[in-house]
Design an enzyme around this catalytic site. Structure first.
Site, PDB file in Angstrom:
ATOM      1  N   TYR A   1       3.042  -1.848  -9.475  1.00 34.19           N
ATOM      2  CA  TYR A   1       2.427  -2.988 -10.155  1.00 34.19           C
ATOM      3  C   TYR A   1       2.517  -2.874 -11.670  1.00 34.19           C
ATOM      4  O   TYR A   1       2.618  -3.871 -12.365  1.00 34.19           O
ATOM      5  CB  TYR A   1       0.945  -3.096  -9.770  1.00 34.19           C
ATOM      6  CG  TYR A   1       0.677  -3.729  -8.432  1.00 34.19           C
ATOM      7  CD1 TYR A   1       1.211  -3.206  -7.270  1.00 34.19           C
ATOM      8  CD2 TYR A   1      -0.137  -4.850  -8.336  1.00 34.19           C
ATOM      9  CE1 TYR A   1       0.946  -3.776  -6.041  1.00 34.19           C
ATOM     10  CE2 TYR A   1      -0.409  -5.438  -7.107  1.00 34.19           C
ATOM     11  CZ  TYR A   1       0.134  -4.891  -5.961  1.00 34.19           C
ATOM     12  OH  TYR A   1      -0.139  -5.473  -4.758  1.00 34.19           O
TER      13      TYR A   1
ATOM     14  N   LYS B   1       4.286   8.309   1.614  1.00 39.50           N
ATOM     15  CA  LYS B   1       5.653   8.081   2.131  1.00 39.50           C
ATOM     16  C   LYS B   1       6.544   9.150   1.518  1.00 39.50           C
ATOM     17  O   LYS B   1       7.575   8.862   0.889  1.00 39.50           O
ATOM     18  CB  LYS B   1       6.085   6.648   1.742  1.00 39.50           C
ATOM     19  CG  LYS B   1       7.432   6.195   2.275  1.00 39.50           C
ATOM     20  CD  LYS B   1       7.443   5.872   3.748  1.00 39.50           C
ATOM     21  CE  LYS B   1       8.854   5.581   4.223  1.00 39.50           C
ATOM     22  NZ  LYS B   1       8.954   5.452   5.694  1.00 39.50           N
TER      23      LYS B   1
ATOM     24  N   ASP C   1       3.811   4.119   7.254  1.00 41.23           N
ATOM     25  CA  ASP C   1       4.260   3.252   8.355  1.00 41.23           C
ATOM     26  C   ASP C   1       3.498   3.592   9.639  1.00 41.23           C
ATOM     27  O   ASP C   1       3.021   2.700  10.359  1.00 41.23           O
ATOM     28  CB  ASP C   1       5.791   3.310   8.548  1.00 41.23           C
ATOM     29  CG  ASP C   1       6.381   4.712   8.487  1.00 41.23           C
ATOM     30  OD1 ASP C   1       5.633   5.687   8.263  1.00 41.23           O
ATOM     31  OD2 ASP C   1       7.611   4.850   8.689  1.00 41.23           O
TER      32      ASP C   1
ATOM     33  N   ASP D   1      -2.727  -2.400  -1.088  1.00 41.34           N
ATOM     34  CA  ASP D   1      -2.751  -3.868  -1.022  1.00 41.34           C
ATOM     35  C   ASP D   1      -2.472  -4.310   0.417  1.00 41.34           C
ATOM     36  O   ASP D   1      -3.199  -5.118   0.992  1.00 41.34           O
ATOM     37  CB  ASP D   1      -1.682  -4.438  -1.969  1.00 41.34           C
ATOM     38  CG  ASP D   1      -1.623  -5.954  -1.886  1.00 41.34           C
ATOM     39  OD1 ASP D   1      -2.697  -6.584  -1.872  1.00 41.34           O
ATOM     40  OD2 ASP D   1      -0.506  -6.511  -1.824  1.00 41.34           O
TER      41      ASP D   1
ATOM     42  N   ASP E   1      -5.330  -5.605   3.613  1.00 44.07           N
ATOM     43  CA  ASP E   1      -5.292  -6.906   4.304  1.00 44.07           C
ATOM     44  C   ASP E   1      -5.193  -6.696   5.810  1.00 44.07           C
ATOM     45  O   ASP E   1      -5.733  -7.476   6.594  1.00 44.07           O
ATOM     46  CB  ASP E   1      -4.105  -7.759   3.822  1.00 44.07           C
ATOM     47  CG  ASP E   1      -4.511  -8.771   2.743  1.00 44.07           C
ATOM     48  OD1 ASP E   1      -5.402  -8.438   1.933  1.00 44.07           O
ATOM     49  OD2 ASP E   1      -3.950  -9.880   2.705  1.00 44.07           O
TER      50      ASP E   1
HETATM   51  P1  NAD Z   1      -5.302 -15.487   1.208  1.00 45.03           P
HETATM   52  O1  NAD Z   1      -5.997 -14.182   1.246  1.00 45.03           O
HETATM   53  O2  NAD Z   1      -5.767 -16.470   0.188  1.00 45.03           O
HETATM   54  O3  NAD Z   1      -5.380 -16.194   2.633  1.00 45.03           O
HETATM   55  C1  NAD Z   1      -4.843 -15.615   3.835  1.00 45.03           C
HETATM   56  C2  NAD Z   1      -5.547 -16.239   5.037  1.00 45.03           C
HETATM   57  O4  NAD Z   1      -6.892 -15.785   5.087  1.00 45.03           O
HETATM   58  C3  NAD Z   1      -5.608 -17.757   4.986  1.00 45.03           C
HETATM   59  O5  NAD Z   1      -5.434 -18.303   6.251  1.00 45.03           O
HETATM   60  C4  NAD Z   1      -7.014 -18.038   4.471  1.00 45.03           C
HETATM   61  O6  NAD Z   1      -7.549 -19.265   4.875  1.00 45.03           O
HETATM   62  C5  NAD Z   1      -7.805 -16.868   5.090  1.00 45.03           C
HETATM   63  N1  NAD Z   1      -8.974 -16.522   4.264  1.00 45.03           N
HETATM   64  C6  NAD Z   1      -8.976 -15.818   3.118  1.00 45.03           C
HETATM   65  N2  NAD Z   1     -10.221 -15.710   2.636  1.00 45.03           N
HETATM   66  C7  NAD Z   1     -11.029 -16.362   3.503  1.00 45.03           C
HETATM   67  C8  NAD Z   1     -12.431 -16.603   3.541  1.00 45.03           C
HETATM   68  N3  NAD Z   1     -13.269 -16.145   2.604  1.00 45.03           N
HETATM   69  N4  NAD Z   1     -12.921 -17.327   4.568  1.00 45.03           N
HETATM   70  C9  NAD Z   1     -12.118 -17.772   5.556  1.00 45.03           C
HETATM   71  N5  NAD Z   1     -10.776 -17.574   5.567  1.00 45.03           N
HETATM   72  C10 NAD Z   1     -10.244 -16.874   4.547  1.00 45.03           C
HETATM   73  O7  NAD Z   1      -3.758 -15.151   1.015  1.00 45.03           O
HETATM   74  P2  NAD Z   1      -2.522 -16.088   0.595  1.00 45.03           P
HETATM   75  O8  NAD Z   1      -2.661 -17.443   1.206  1.00 45.03           O
HETATM   76  O9  NAD Z   1      -1.346 -15.283   0.870  1.00 45.03           O
HETATM   77  O10 NAD Z   1      -2.666 -16.220  -0.970  1.00 45.03           O
HETATM   78  C11 NAD Z   1      -3.204 -17.351  -1.645  1.00 45.03           C
HETATM   79  C12 NAD Z   1      -3.264 -17.068  -3.132  1.00 45.03           C
HETATM   80  O11 NAD Z   1      -4.250 -16.055  -3.396  1.00 45.03           O
HETATM   81  C13 NAD Z   1      -1.955 -16.538  -3.725  1.00 45.03           C
HETATM   82  O12 NAD Z   1      -1.755 -17.205  -4.925  1.00 45.03           O
HETATM   83  C14 NAD Z   1      -2.223 -15.059  -3.953  1.00 45.03           C
HETATM   84  O13 NAD Z   1      -1.488 -14.522  -5.024  1.00 45.03           O
HETATM   85  C15 NAD Z   1      -3.696 -15.084  -4.278  1.00 45.03           C
HETATM   86  N6  NAD Z   1      -4.426 -13.809  -4.061  1.00 45.03           N
HETATM   87  C16 NAD Z   1      -5.386 -13.489  -4.964  1.00 45.03           C
HETATM   88  C17 NAD Z   1      -6.173 -12.357  -4.759  1.00 45.03           C
HETATM   89  C18 NAD Z   1      -7.227 -11.985  -5.751  1.00 45.03           C
HETATM   90  O14 NAD Z   1      -7.648 -12.803  -6.542  1.00 45.03           O
HETATM   91  N7  NAD Z   1      -7.703 -10.734  -5.744  1.00 45.03           N
HETATM   92  C19 NAD Z   1      -5.989 -11.589  -3.616  1.00 45.03           C
HETATM   93  C20 NAD Z   1      -5.004 -11.968  -2.698  1.00 45.03           C
HETATM   94  C21 NAD Z   1      -4.232 -13.088  -2.918  1.00 45.03           C
HETATM   95  C1  IPM Z   2      -5.290  -8.139  -4.052  1.00 46.95           C
HETATM   96  C2  IPM Z   2      -4.252  -9.179  -4.383  1.00 46.95           C
HETATM   97  C3  IPM Z   2      -3.603  -8.837  -5.710  1.00 46.95           C
HETATM   98  C4  IPM Z   2      -2.891  -7.498  -5.546  1.00 46.95           C
HETATM   99  C5  IPM Z   2      -2.631  -9.891  -6.265  1.00 46.95           C
HETATM  100  C6  IPM Z   2      -3.212 -11.263  -6.276  1.00 46.95           C
HETATM  101  C7  IPM Z   2      -2.149  -9.505  -7.628  1.00 46.95           C
HETATM  102  O1  IPM Z   2      -3.331  -9.321  -3.364  1.00 46.95           O
HETATM  103  O2  IPM Z   2      -6.243  -7.971  -4.839  1.00 46.95           O
HETATM  104  O3  IPM Z   2      -5.171  -7.505  -2.992  1.00 46.95           O
HETATM  105  O4  IPM Z   2      -1.760  -7.464  -5.052  1.00 46.95           O
HETATM  106  O5  IPM Z   2      -3.485  -6.498  -5.926  1.00 46.95           O
HETATM  107 MN    MN Z   3      -3.815  -8.216  -1.587  1.00 49.30          MN
END
Ligand code: NAD
Ligand code: IPM
Ligand code: MN
Length: 365
Positions: free
Chosen positions: A146, A196, A228, A252, A256
Site C-alpha cells: 500500500y 508467504k 493461502d 485486507d 473481509d
Molecule cells: P463493501 O464493503 O462496501 O460492500 C461489500 C458487500 O457488503 C456489499 O454487498 C454491501 O452491501 C455489504 N455491506 C457492507 N457493509 C454493510 C453493512 N454495514 N450492512 C449491510 N451490508 C453491508 O465493498 P465494495 O462494494 O467492494 O466497495 C465499495 C466502496 O467502498 C469502494 O469504493 C471501496 O474502495 C470502498 N471501501 C472503503 C473502505 C473504508 O472506508 N475503510 C473499506 C472497504 C471498501
Molecule cells: C479496508 C479498505 C481499504 C484498504 C481501502 C478502501 C483503501 O478495503 O479498510 O479494508 O484496502 O485498506
Molecule cells: Mn478492505
C-alpha cells in the site's frame, strides 16, 4: 467532567446512515457517564471531493489533528462512479491512506466475533461454527504494498508497465509483532502468524522478526501458516484461531473473509491505532449497492464506538455494555436484512430501528 473531542467523518454511501446511529449511542453514553463528547463533523471521502475539490480537505485535517479520537464512516464510490474522480484523488488514495499515514495508525484490530446466540448468522455449517467464533485479526496498516514505491510508465518498446513494491523494514515489523504478542498474551497465548515466505522475501524478514520479538514472550506460542492455507482454514476450522497477525494486504483480504464467516461485513468494526492517535472505522466499504435505503447494518459503526470507548477513553465497562446491548437486540430476533435469511423467523429492522433498539437496551444496563 472529562471532555473528549471526537472528529466525525461520515464518508460516502451508507456512511452517513450508520454514523447517525453511532452518534445516537455516543450521546447516550455521554449522558449515562457524565462525560462530555464534543462531536464535530468534517468532510472526508468522495463527498468531500465534490464539495471541496479534495477528498481530505485541510479543514478536516485540522479537525482531526485537534481531536482526541476520530470516528470514520466508510468512503468510496462504485467502480463506475469512481471514474469521475482522478485516480490519485479518489478517496482511497486521496483520503484514507493519507489519514492512516498522517497518524501512523500501524496497528489495525479487526475482531471477528460471533457469540453462540447469533452463531446461526454464519453461512458455515453448524458443526463448523459450533458455539460461535471469537478471534482477532491484527493487520499492519501503514506498510507493505500500500505504501511502497510505485511507478507507472511506458517501456522503450511502447508497452505500459507498472511496478509497486512491498516494503517493510525490521522496525515496522517489530512494532506490529509486539502489539500482536501482547494481545495474544492477554488472550489465549497462541499467535497465528500469516505469511508467504515460500515466495516473498518480505515474508522471510517478517517471520524472522516475528520470532525475534517472540523471544520476549515465552508464554505465547507462535504458529506460522501460509496465507493461502490460512484462507482455507478460515472456512474449514475458524475456531482454531484466537489472534492472527499479518501484513497490510493479507489483512485486507482475510479480514473481509472474516466478515463472510460471520454472515455480513456489517458485523465488522475496527480500531486503527497509532503511537499518538487512533481512529475507528468499520472494516467494510460504503456499500453503494444498498446506500440510501436505510437497510445498512450499523453494528460495525456502533462496534467501532465501543472499541473507541475502550481503547481511547478507558471506558471498558461501558464498552462491554454497548456490545451487550447489541447482542440483546439480536437475541430478541431482530436484525437488519443483511443477516435475515428468507424464511427465517428474524424480525427485519431498518438501520435506525437497530440503533433505537440498541439505545433502549443500553439504557437498561
Ligand atoms: P463493501 O464493503 O462496501 O460492500 C461489500 C458487500 O457488503 C456489499 O454487498 C454491501 O452491501 C455489504 N455491506 C457492507 N457493509 C454493510 C453493512 N454495514 N450492512 C449491510 N451490508 C453491508 O465493498 P465494495 O462494494 O467492494 O466497495 C465499495 C466502496 O467502498 C469502494 O469504493 C471501496 O474502495 C470502498 N471501501 C472503503 C473502505 C473504508 O472506508 N475503510 C473499506 C472497504 C471498501
Ligand atoms: C479496508 C479498505 C481499504 C484498504 C481501502 C478502501 C483503501 O478495503 O479498510 O479494508 O484496502 O485498506
Ligand atoms: Mn478492505
Amino acid at each position: 467532567m472529562s471532555i473528549h473531542k471526537i472528529a466525525l467523518l461520515d464518508g460516502d454511501g451508507i456512511g452517513p446512515e450508520i454514523m447517525a446511529e453511532a452518534v445516537k449511542i455516543l450521546n447516550l453514553v455521554a449522558e449515562r457517564n457524565q462525560v462530555d463528547f464534543e462531536l464535530e463533523s468534517g468532510a472526508f471521502g468522495a463527498t468531500a471531493y465534490f464539495s471541496h475539490g479534495n477528498s481530505f480537505p485541510d479543514e478536516t485535517k485540522a479537525l482531526c489533528d485537534s481531536a482526541d479520537a476520530i470516528l470514520k464512516g466508510p468512503i468510496g464510490l462504485s467502480h463506475e462512479e469512481s471514474k469521475k474522480i482522478p485516480v490519485d484523488m479518489q478517496p482511497e488514495r486521496g483520503a484514507l491512506l493519507p489519514l492512516r499515514r498522517r497518524y501512523d495508525t500501524f496497528a489495525n484490530f479487526r475482531p471477528v466475533y460471533l457469540p453462540k446466540d447469533i452463531a446461526h448468522f454464519s453461512p458455515l455449517k453448524a458443526e463448523v461454527i459450533g458455539d460461535g467464533i471469537d478471534f482477532i485479526i491484527i493487520r499492519e496498516l501503514v506498510g507493505g504494498l500500500y505504501f511502497g514505491n510505485k511507478e507507472t510508465g511506458v517501456t522503450e518498446s511502447g508497452k505500459r508497465f507498472v511496478t509497486e513494491s512491498l516494503e517493510y523494514d525490521e522496525d515496522q515489523i517489530a512494532r506490529i509483532a509486539r502489539v500482536a504478542f501482547e494481545t495474544a498474551q492477554k488472550r489465549q497465548g497462541v499467535l497465528h502468524n500469516i505469511h508467504k515466505s515460500n515466495v516473498l522475501k518480505s515474508s522471510v524478514l517478517w517471520n524472522e522478526v516475528m520470532e525475534e520479538v517472540g523471544r520476549d514472550f515465552p508464554d505465547v506460542q507462535i504458529k506460522h501458516i501460509l496465507v493461502d492455507a490460512a484462507a482455507t482454514y478460515l472456512c474449514l476450522n475458524p475456531r482454531q484461531f484466537d489472534v492472527m497477525v499479518m501484513e497490510n494486504m493479507f489483512g485486507d483480504i482475510l479480514s473481509d473473509q472474516g466478515g463472510g464467516i460471520l454472515g455480513s461485513l456489517g458485523l465488522m468494526p475496527s480500531a486503527c491505532m497509532g503511537p499518538e492517535k487512533a481512529y475507528y472505522e468499520p472494516s467494510h466499504g460504503s456499500a453503494p449497492d444498498i446506500a440510501g435505503q436505510k437497510i445498512a447494518n450499523p453494528y460495525s459503526m456502533i462496534g467501532s464506538v465501543a472499541m473507541m470507548l475502550e481503547m481511547s477513553f478507558g471506558m471498558d465497562s461501558e464498552a462491554r455494555n454497548v456490545w451487550q446491548a447489541m447482542q440483546s437486540v439480536f437475541a430478541q430476533g431482530f436484525s437488519t436484512p443483511d443477516l435475515s435469511k428468507p424464511g427465517s423467523d428474524v424480525k427485519m429492522i431498518s438501520t435506525d430501528g437497530f440503533g433505537d433498539l440498541v439505545a433502549e437496551e443500553l439504557s437498561k444496563l
